[in-house]
Design a protein around this motif. Structure first.
Motif, PDB file in Angstrom:
ATOM      1  N   THR A   1       0.822  -1.205   0.000  1.00 47.54           N
ATOM      2  CA  THR A   1       0.000   0.000   0.000  1.00 47.54           C
ATOM      3  C   THR A   1       0.854   1.251   0.000  1.00 47.54           C
ATOM      4  OG1 THR A   1      -1.705  -1.176   1.258  1.00 47.54           O
ATOM      5  CG2 THR A   1      -1.828   1.226   1.237  1.00 47.54           C
ATOM      6  N   LYS A   2       1.846   1.296   0.893  1.00 48.99           N
ATOM      7  CA  LYS A   2       2.674   2.492   1.023  1.00 48.99           C
ATOM      8  C   LYS A   2       3.530   2.725  -0.216  1.00 48.99           C
ATOM      9  CE  LYS A   2       1.347   3.574   5.170  1.00 48.99           C
ATOM     10  NZ  LYS A   2       0.527   4.785   5.383  1.00 48.99           N
ATOM     11  N   VAL A   3       4.129   1.637  -0.737  1.00 54.08           N
ATOM     12  CA  VAL A   3       4.953   1.766  -1.935  1.00 54.08           C
ATOM     13  C   VAL A   3       4.105   2.242  -3.108  1.00 54.08           C
ATOM     14  CG1 VAL A   3       6.281   0.477  -3.653  1.00 54.08           C
ATOM     15  CG2 VAL A   3       6.709   0.115  -1.227  1.00 54.08           C
ATOM     16  N   SER A   4       2.883   1.695  -3.211  1.00 55.12           N
ATOM     17  CA  SER A   4       1.995   2.091  -4.302  1.00 55.12           C
ATOM     18  C   SER A   4       1.548   3.542  -4.167  1.00 55.12           C
ATOM     19  CB  SER A   4       0.772   1.171  -4.332  1.00 55.12           C
ATOM     20  OG  SER A   4       1.153  -0.165  -4.519  1.00 55.12           O
ATOM     21  N   SER A   5       1.129   3.923  -2.961  1.00 60.20           N
ATOM     22  CA  SER A   5       0.655   5.295  -2.736  1.00 60.20           C
ATOM     23  C   SER A   5       1.777   6.300  -2.955  1.00 60.20           C
ATOM     24  CB  SER A   5       0.099   5.437  -1.312  1.00 60.20           C
ATOM     25  OG  SER A   5      -0.979   4.566  -1.107  1.00 60.20           O
ATOM     26  N   TYR A   6       2.936   5.982  -2.409  1.00 56.13           N
ATOM     27  CA  TYR A   6       4.076   6.867  -2.596  1.00 56.13           C
ATOM     28  C   TYR A   6       4.546   6.835  -4.049  1.00 56.13           C
ATOM     29  CZ  TYR A   6       8.282   9.425  -1.311  1.00 56.13           C
ATOM     30  OH  TYR A   6       9.251  10.383  -1.209  1.00 56.13           O
ATOM     31  N   GLY A   7       4.383   5.670  -4.675  1.00 55.57           N
ATOM     32  CA  GLY A   7       4.760   5.528  -6.069  1.00 55.57           C
ATOM     33  C   GLY A   7       4.004   6.476  -6.973  1.00 55.57           C
ATOM     34  N   ILE A   8       2.744   6.734  -6.644  1.00 55.66           N
ATOM     35  CA  ILE A   8       1.955   7.675  -7.436  1.00 55.66           C
ATOM     36  C   ILE A   8       2.590   9.059  -7.406  1.00 55.66           C
ATOM     37  CG2 ILE A   8      -0.264   8.902  -7.507  1.00 55.66           C
ATOM     38  CD1 ILE A   8      -1.604   6.275  -6.709  1.00 55.66           C
ATOM     39  N   LEU A   9       3.038   9.498  -6.223  1.00 59.23           N
ATOM     40  CA  LEU A   9       3.698  10.804  -6.106  1.00 59.23           C
ATOM     41  C   LEU A   9       5.027  10.829  -6.861  1.00 59.23           C
ATOM     42  CD1 LEU A   9       3.112  11.494  -2.301  1.00 59.23           C
ATOM     43  CD2 LEU A   9       1.878  12.506  -4.208  1.00 59.23           C
ATOM     44  N   VAL A  10       5.785   9.744  -6.754  1.00 59.00           N
ATOM     45  CA  VAL A  10       7.102   9.695  -7.386  1.00 59.00           C
ATOM     46  C   VAL A  10       6.982   9.594  -8.904  1.00 59.00           C
ATOM     47  CG1 VAL A  10       9.253   8.398  -7.552  1.00 59.00           C
ATOM     48  CG2 VAL A  10       8.180   8.721  -5.330  1.00 59.00           C
ATOM     49  N   VAL A  11       6.000   8.813  -9.380  1.00 60.74           N
ATOM     50  CA  VAL A  11       5.780   8.723 -10.825  1.00 60.74           C
ATOM     51  C   VAL A  11       5.415  10.101 -11.385  1.00 60.74           C
ATOM     52  CG1 VAL A  11       4.194   7.831 -12.598  1.00 60.74           C
ATOM     53  CG2 VAL A  11       5.174   6.284 -10.899  1.00 60.74           C
ATOM     54  N   THR A  12       4.592  10.829 -10.645  1.00 60.97           N
ATOM     55  CA  THR A  12       4.242  12.191 -11.063  1.00 60.97           C
ATOM     56  C   THR A  12       5.483  13.062 -11.130  1.00 60.97           C
ATOM     57  OG1 THR A  12       2.077  11.970  -9.995  1.00 60.97           O
ATOM     58  CG2 THR A  12       2.780  14.195 -10.561  1.00 60.97           C
ATOM     59  N   GLN A  13       6.372  12.927 -10.135  1.00 59.44           N
ATOM     60  CA  GLN A  13       7.612  13.705 -10.150  1.00 59.44           C
ATOM     61  C   GLN A  13       8.468  13.338 -11.353  1.00 59.44           C
ATOM     62  OE1 GLN A  13       9.965  13.510  -6.608  1.00 59.44           O
ATOM     63  NE2 GLN A  13      11.476  14.947  -7.360  1.00 59.44           N
ATOM     64  N   ALA A  14       8.517  12.052 -11.692  1.00 65.44           N
ATOM     65  CA  ALA A  14       9.312  11.618 -12.843  1.00 65.44           C
ATOM     66  C   ALA A  14       8.804  12.267 -14.128  1.00 65.44           C
ATOM     67  CB  ALA A  14       9.268  10.096 -12.955  1.00 65.44           C
ATOM     68  N   PHE A  15       7.480  12.323 -14.298  1.00 57.63           N
ATOM     69  CA  PHE A  15       6.919  12.955 -15.490  1.00 57.63           C
ATOM     70  C   PHE A  15       7.097  14.470 -15.457  1.00 57.63           C
ATOM     71  CE2 PHE A  15       4.948   8.836 -16.063  1.00 57.63           C
ATOM     72  CZ  PHE A  15       4.908   8.706 -17.448  1.00 57.63           C
ATOM     73  N   MET A  16       7.066  15.059 -14.256  1.00 56.98           N
ATOM     74  CA  MET A  16       7.343  16.495 -14.123  1.00 56.98           C
ATOM     75  C   MET A  16       8.767  16.809 -14.579  1.00 56.98           C
ATOM     76  SD  MET A  16       4.923  18.492 -12.976  1.00 56.98           S
ATOM     77  CE  MET A  16       3.326  18.390 -12.149  1.00 56.98           C
ATOM     78  N   GLY A  17       9.695  15.914 -14.258  1.00 55.21           N
ATOM     79  CA  GLY A  17      11.083  16.114 -14.652  1.00 55.21           C
ATOM     80  C   GLY A  17      11.264  16.146 -16.149  1.00 55.21           C
ATOM     81  N   HIS A  18      10.367  15.475 -16.881  1.00 58.46           N
ATOM     82  CA  HIS A  18      10.443  15.469 -18.338  1.00 58.46           C
ATOM     83  C   HIS A  18       9.643  16.620 -18.951  1.00 58.46           C
ATOM     84  CE1 HIS A  18      12.690  11.717 -18.596  1.00 58.46           C
ATOM     85  NE2 HIS A  18      11.888  11.231 -17.668  1.00 58.46           N
ATOM     86  N   ILE A  19       8.855  17.324 -18.139  1.00 56.41           N
ATOM     87  CA  ILE A  19       8.167  18.532 -18.613  1.00 56.41           C
ATOM     88  C   ILE A  19       9.114  19.722 -18.591  1.00 56.41           C
ATOM     89  CG2 ILE A  19       6.300  20.177 -18.117  1.00 56.41           C
ATOM     90  CD1 ILE A  19       4.693  17.785 -16.990  1.00 56.41           C
ATOM     91  N   GLY A  20       9.873  19.852 -17.486  1.00 55.22           N
ATOM     92  CA  GLY A  20      10.823  20.958 -17.386  1.00 55.22           C
ATOM     93  C   GLY A  20      11.461  21.020 -16.018  1.00 55.22           C
ATOM     94  N   GLU A  21      12.649  21.653 -15.932  1.00 54.03           N
ATOM     95  CA  GLU A  21      13.389  21.736 -14.677  1.00 54.03           C
ATOM     96  C   GLU A  21      12.650  22.570 -13.640  1.00 54.03           C
ATOM     97  OE1 GLU A  21      17.373  23.970 -13.442  1.00 54.03           O
ATOM     98  OE2 GLU A  21      17.784  22.336 -14.846  1.00 54.03           O
TER      99      GLU A  21
END
Length: 485
Positions: A41-61
């Motif tokens: 549960t925790k890895v999945s829930s936190y994973g959602i935040l981290v996946v979003t950060q990963a895609f943000m990194g590809h949008i711009g610095e």
């Protein structure tokens, strides 16, 4: 005669060793029954935040740095309160289930919804005015504008935590949290697909990344509601009841102390990120530090599984009146968590540089992350034990004591030392992080001493006193003034 005595002692020692192995095996099965679903549960829930950060990194610095500030500072400051206050549900439901007061779990869940909804609403303006707040804190105009835009998308996430976290604690207390693990796994898989679709395929940018996160999170909550209301918790959920509005004060008190305890831990890392934002090359410093903290966060979510296991096992055994079993559980969980932490620490030393490219394509940021890999590994090892002790505190209801320990270790030792090493000794990010580690190490030592000297029989008596004080008998719930609606 002498030989017979030696043989007798040998047989006795062998028997004790065999009994210990059986006890450890039985306790380990109970531990993993709670810990594995919680980790999932925790890895999945936190994973959602981290996946979003990963895609943000590809949008711009700039978007990556702004998201990091909102998520690690804003979200931890505000949603950390809700997360902390949800720990009260964990204490109350765990002890009530251990004592066999099954009908009280549903009542405690509803009480926590009332308290946490009120708190989340009071804290929502932080997200509305995040842009001006960060502007006052010294952020430049472009960064503050991006922060203000991204922070508004976190308001639905603020309310998602109210229901998701409390339901998780409610199910966890009765050993039914596997369903949440599967729901969390499905949500993060869906989130990866939606993020790719909205950000990469349709090029929606920040709105696409944040919309994917909101949809994925709330679908998980819908699944939890279906499970609780659909008859799978018939012993502990008897419908909405006016009893939820009775005896709210004890829940509020425990919720506040729980909130303060956990927020002081979450805010500790947020304050360090804020300190890093004033350094030279702030965008690179924030990005590198936030990537490291998110890597720690992934492993920390696994450690949170042991926090949950420690909390549930201690609470259940105290509710049953078995102090010795509670103490034995703490030993088994601590040793298990340390070995797993050691494994991940070694992985970070080996793959420290490669991991950074999961979050950024910027070579300078990746190199900065790589230079911090030793501190990253040490932090992961240390953080494998600290959550276990926090879990023991939640299970036993010691939240107010741990809050004072956190103030001393984190804010009197850790942050000042980080400032001194970072700015005065000119060690930059490495100095700030070293101060952070010293604070965590001190907190771990203090909590280990408190647990070592604890009289568990006395804790059993305290738990029994509170359970009987707050108990509503089923007949009172149904036929008395607090009836079902």
């Amino acid at each position: 005669m002498h030989n017979k005595m030696e043989e007798g002692l040998l047989v006795s020692a062998t028997t004790e060793k065999s009994e210990l192995k059986v006890r450890v095996w039985v306790e380990s099965k109970k531990l993993w029954r709670v810990a594995f679903p919680s980790m999932l549960t925790k890895v999945s829930s936190y994973g959602i935040l981290v996946v979003t950060q990963a895609f943000m990194g590809h949008i711009g610095e700039t978007q990556l740095a702004a998201y990091a500030l909102v998520q690690i500072i804003g979200s931890r400051f505000v949603n950390g309160v809700v997360l902390g206050m949800s720990s009260a549900t964990e204490t109350l439901c765990g002890q009530a289930f251990g004592a066999g007061h099954y009908h009280m779990l549903g009542i405690y869940l509803q009480r926590s919804w009332i308290v946490n909804l009120a708190v989340a609403t009071l804290l929502a303006p932080f997200f509305v005015f995040a842009g001006p707040i960060f502007r006052l804190l010294g952020q430049d105009e472009d960064m503050a504008k991006e922060i203000g835009n991204i922070s508004l998308w976190f308001i639905p996430i603020n309310y998602y935590y109210v229901f998701s976290l409390t339901i998780q604690k409610y199910l966890q207390g009765q050993l039914k949290n596997m369903i949440v693990g599967w729901l969390g796994t499905a949500s993060v898989v869906l989130h990866v697909f939606l993020s790719w679709l909205f950000v990469i395929k349709w090029n929606w940018g920040v709105p696409g990344a944040m919309s994917a996160m909101i949809i994925s999170c709330w679908l998980m909550v819908v699944g939890e509601f279906v499970y609780v209301f659909g008859g799978w918790c018939s012993k502990t959920w008897r419908g909405f009841t006016k009893a939820a509005f009775v005896d709210l004060l004890p829940v509020i008190k425990l919720s506040i102390s729980s909130g303060v305890m956990l927020c002081l831990e979450l805010w500790y890392y947020a304050v360090l990120i804020l300190i890093a934002s004033y350094m030279k090359n702030a965008a690179i410093a924030i990005s590198a530090f936030s990537i490291c903290l998110n890597i720690i966060g992934w492993e920390f979510m696994i450690s949170f599984g042991f926090l949950a296991a420690a909390s549930v096992r201690v609470a259940n055994e105290l509710g049953r009146g078995n102090g010795e079993a509670a103490r034995f559980s703490v030993k088994v969980i601590s040793i298990t968590s340390i070995f797993i932490g050691l494994f991940f620490a070694v992985l970070c030393l080996i793959f420290g540089h490669s991991m950074s490219y999961l979050f950024t394509s910027d070579e300078e940021v990746a190199e900065s992350v790589s230079s911090l890999s030793v501190l990253l590994a040490f932090s992961i090892l240390l953080n494998s034990l600290q959550p276990v002790f926090s879990g023991v505190a939640v299970g036993a209801g010691w939240q107010s004591v741990v809050a004072f320990v956190n103030i001393g270790c984190y804010y009197i030792i850790g942050i000042p030392l980080g400032l001194l090493l970072g700015y005065v000794a000119h060690l930059q990010i490495m100095g700030i992080w070293t101060g952070m580690i010293c604070g965590v190490a001190m907190q771990t030592l203090v909590l280990s001493y408190i647990i070592w000297i604890t009289n568990w029989d006395h804790q059993v008596n305290k738990a029994a006193y509170h359970l009987n004080k707050w108990l509503l008998k089923p007949s009172e719930e149904i036929n008395g003034s607090p009836t079902h609606v």
